[in-house]
Design an enzyme around this catalytic site. Sequence first.
Site, PDB file in Angstrom:
ATOM      1  N   ARG A 272       0.870  -1.175   0.000  1.00 51.61           N
ATOM      2  CA  ARG A 272       0.000   0.000   0.000  1.00 51.61           C
ATOM      3  C   ARG A 272       0.905   1.224   0.000  1.00 51.61           C
ATOM      4  O   ARG A 272       1.549   1.520   0.989  1.00 51.61           O
ATOM      5  CB  ARG A 272      -0.861  -0.052   1.273  1.00 51.61           C
ATOM      6  CG  ARG A 272      -1.974   0.942   1.337  1.00 51.61           C
ATOM      7  CD  ARG A 272      -2.585   0.949   2.739  1.00 51.61           C
ATOM      8  NE  ARG A 272      -1.714   1.652   3.663  1.00 51.61           N
ATOM      9  CZ  ARG A 272      -1.540   1.325   4.940  1.00 51.61           C
ATOM     10  NH1 ARG A 272      -2.139   0.298   5.456  1.00 51.61           N
ATOM     11  NH2 ARG A 272      -0.724   2.023   5.699  1.00 51.61           N
TER      12      ARG A 272
ATOM     13  N   HIS B  70      -3.184   4.349   5.142  1.00 53.42           N
ATOM     14  CA  HIS B  70      -4.414   3.541   5.190  1.00 53.42           C
ATOM     15  C   HIS B  70      -5.605   4.340   4.652  1.00 53.42           C
ATOM     16  O   HIS B  70      -6.333   3.888   3.787  1.00 53.42           O
ATOM     17  CB  HIS B  70      -4.653   3.105   6.647  1.00 53.42           C
ATOM     18  CG  HIS B  70      -6.011   2.584   6.938  1.00 53.42           C
ATOM     19  ND1 HIS B  70      -6.499   1.428   6.365  1.00 53.42           N
ATOM     20  CD2 HIS B  70      -7.006   3.065   7.733  1.00 53.42           C
ATOM     21  CE1 HIS B  70      -7.735   1.215   6.804  1.00 53.42           C
ATOM     22  NE2 HIS B  70      -8.061   2.184   7.627  1.00 53.42           N
TER      23      HIS B  70
ATOM     24  N   TYR C  83       4.805   4.460  11.303  1.00 52.05           N
ATOM     25  CA  TYR C  83       5.075   3.025  11.401  1.00 52.05           C
ATOM     26  C   TYR C  83       5.917   2.445  10.255  1.00 52.05           C
ATOM     27  O   TYR C  83       6.210   1.273  10.245  1.00 52.05           O
ATOM     28  CB  TYR C  83       3.764   2.241  11.557  1.00 52.05           C
ATOM     29  CG  TYR C  83       2.697   2.535  10.509  1.00 52.05           C
ATOM     30  CD1 TYR C  83       2.723   1.890   9.278  1.00 52.05           C
ATOM     31  CD2 TYR C  83       1.672   3.440  10.766  1.00 52.05           C
ATOM     32  CE1 TYR C  83       1.757   2.139   8.325  1.00 52.05           C
ATOM     33  CE2 TYR C  83       0.693   3.702   9.812  1.00 52.05           C
ATOM     34  CZ  TYR C  83       0.739   3.050   8.603  1.00 52.05           C
ATOM     35  OH  TYR C  83      -0.219   3.295   7.657  1.00 52.05           O
TER      36      TYR C  83
END
Lengths: 352, 389
Positions: free
Chosen positions: B281, B285, B294
Amino acid sequence: MSTVAEAAAARAAATAGPDPVTFAKALTTAMADAMRADDGVIVFGEDVAKLGGVFRITDGLMAEFGDQRCFDTPLAESGIVGMALGMAMNGMRPVVEMQFDAFAYPAFEQIASHVAKMHNRTRGRVTLPMVIRVPYAGGIGGVEHHCDSSEAYYAHTPGLKVFTPSSVADAYRLLREAIASDDPVVFMEPKKLYWSKDAVDLEALRRDFDGAEAAERAEGRAAVVRPGTDATIIAYGPAVPPALAAAEAASAEGRSVEVVDLRTIVPFDDETVCESVRKTGRVVVVAEAQGFASVASEITARVQERCFHSLAAPVRRVTGFDIPFPPPKFEHWHLPGVDRILDALDELQWED
Amino acid sequence: MTIPAEAQAAITRFGISIEDYMLPVHGQIQILAEDGTMLPEDRRGSSPGHQYPVPTDRELLEAYRRLVIGRRVNDQNSALVRQGRLAVYPSSHGQEACQVAAALALREGDWMFPTYRDSVAVMTRGVDPVEAMTLFRGDWHGGYDPHAHHVGIQSTPLTTQLLHGVGVAHAAKLRGEDTVVLAMCGDGATSEGDFHEALNFAAVFNLPVVFFVQNNQYAISVPLAHQTVAPSLAHKAVGYGMAGERVDGNDIVALLAVLDRAVTLARAGSGPLLVEANTYRMQAHTNADDATRYRNDAEVQAWAAKDPLNRMRHYLRSTGVLTDDVETAFAGDAEDIAQQLREGLGSDPTLDPQDLFRHVFTEPTPQLREQAALLADELARDELSREEH
């Protein structure tokens, strides 16, 4: 599981004579008739095929309709309900069995997030004609997790219909209606009533169902199961028999008590309930489930909102205590019985 | 156990065990190298029982066209979020090869069960782009008719839709139809209980379902290593008695080949299969997420080098299939859809407050009718007091 042996014994005894009919037999017949009438009706769950269900409610369906239309699944309730949803999306009318009330909880996400919401989410483009049968409530000496009254969880979830019969005739009628409904129905079966009997002509019920207009359906129509003039007991499912017994006992004391059986919690029949309350002016709501934040609370609130000026006394509730369902040797203290209902009736300010 | 005919053939032909047939290849199936050159057959990661023919040029060119459109859709929708025209958009930027291949692997009567990140797959399947965006604009929970294109509604709870796909396949099988269901989920979803129940039900009932897992390495912020210590997600298949395969999720040539074989096998009665696509990705998100908390830039840049569009473009240019004229035409197709999105989402939808009550049941209950009347009355009084002032 002692309940299984009990079920088998009771059922063997019940089928010895042709008449009267048990509640269990009425449910089995309703499913068989629905399966005969519509090839899309299929029945599945845990132990429902060869065994006929732990309560034998699906007994004989695999033999008559084959193992494509009545089959056992792997032991997974979310899987059962989620797969049923997909089948309902794709032209079938699944009727699934949850083995016991508390064993349906693993399916709760599928029920609350998808079964209940799919029609709304898709603006009515996807209908889910499916029935989730749940044997529920106590009175059978069952161990923990086998006796929960879980109806409030479903009734509180918009998009689910919740039916709960208390008589043999309604067991047949309401299950046929649930299977015919294009909305998902959680069908709550009071398991202590499985072995109750009534002289019911199933043939006549079948003809009535086949010929009935939508207007004559039981869905959304409470039944006055005992007429009376002095007070109203509102009950449903497993609480109806003690309510009727209490009304009988009260008549010996000179009080004429009407008993209203909701039959379907959703849709709720405000009309019949309020008509009775306006006539009698005194109300006791009886339910086996724990009372806090319950269906009984909802009924009480509705009656007081709608019928306040007809009431001679505050509405009383007689429900289970707010405790986890007790062990078998304790349950008689927990379940609402005739004496507790009569005590509540006595407190309806008769002296005013 | 029943051994599917394809497995039996592989066992006989290559002398492999049923487990070797069901277990994914070592590594992954890859046909196009990251630089866009076609790998020789012995370097595609395949092993006996796991051979994949290369799709035709014509199929590859159409797939590339869809990739170009998919990338434009992702970037247009992200822009519409920034402009306040969409409430949220979970972008599949970087995962377009998976999106396109999933849709192209299916026939008209087949079903797809997507997740919230699979809007490009939904549109590639034929759903109107603006209807597909209704969920993210916030004017309803879902905008398209699932029956029109056989696409389940995009689902935000994780993994629950796999069971719906299993049910659709089961109903079709009982009626003797040859429908295949492609049920999609991500890497995080494989930790959910419904993942297990769906795979097991599909296997036990021998249903024509292809489970397509897009492993984009993160479930929001949690990396795959915290979801599972299995050798790969594809390895999970063998535990259910189904075949699993692992494919480079940024290589659309490999994806088309692997998914086509899986769908063909499922249609022929092999039982369910699982395909894990290894992808990434590229964006956060959603717009509400901050991916820098992260993962680091070096990691993102390493994946940028594996971009599915660049790779395919390079390959098709090198073979001469993709000319300047064709590229211009594809860019035009993509711009048409972007414009459709801008126009469709640029104006405010007309909302009818009574819609709140209309579809809860097939017929509103008396209580819902009362509540509908209550709201109508409240709004009428608001209107009146506005007029008076």
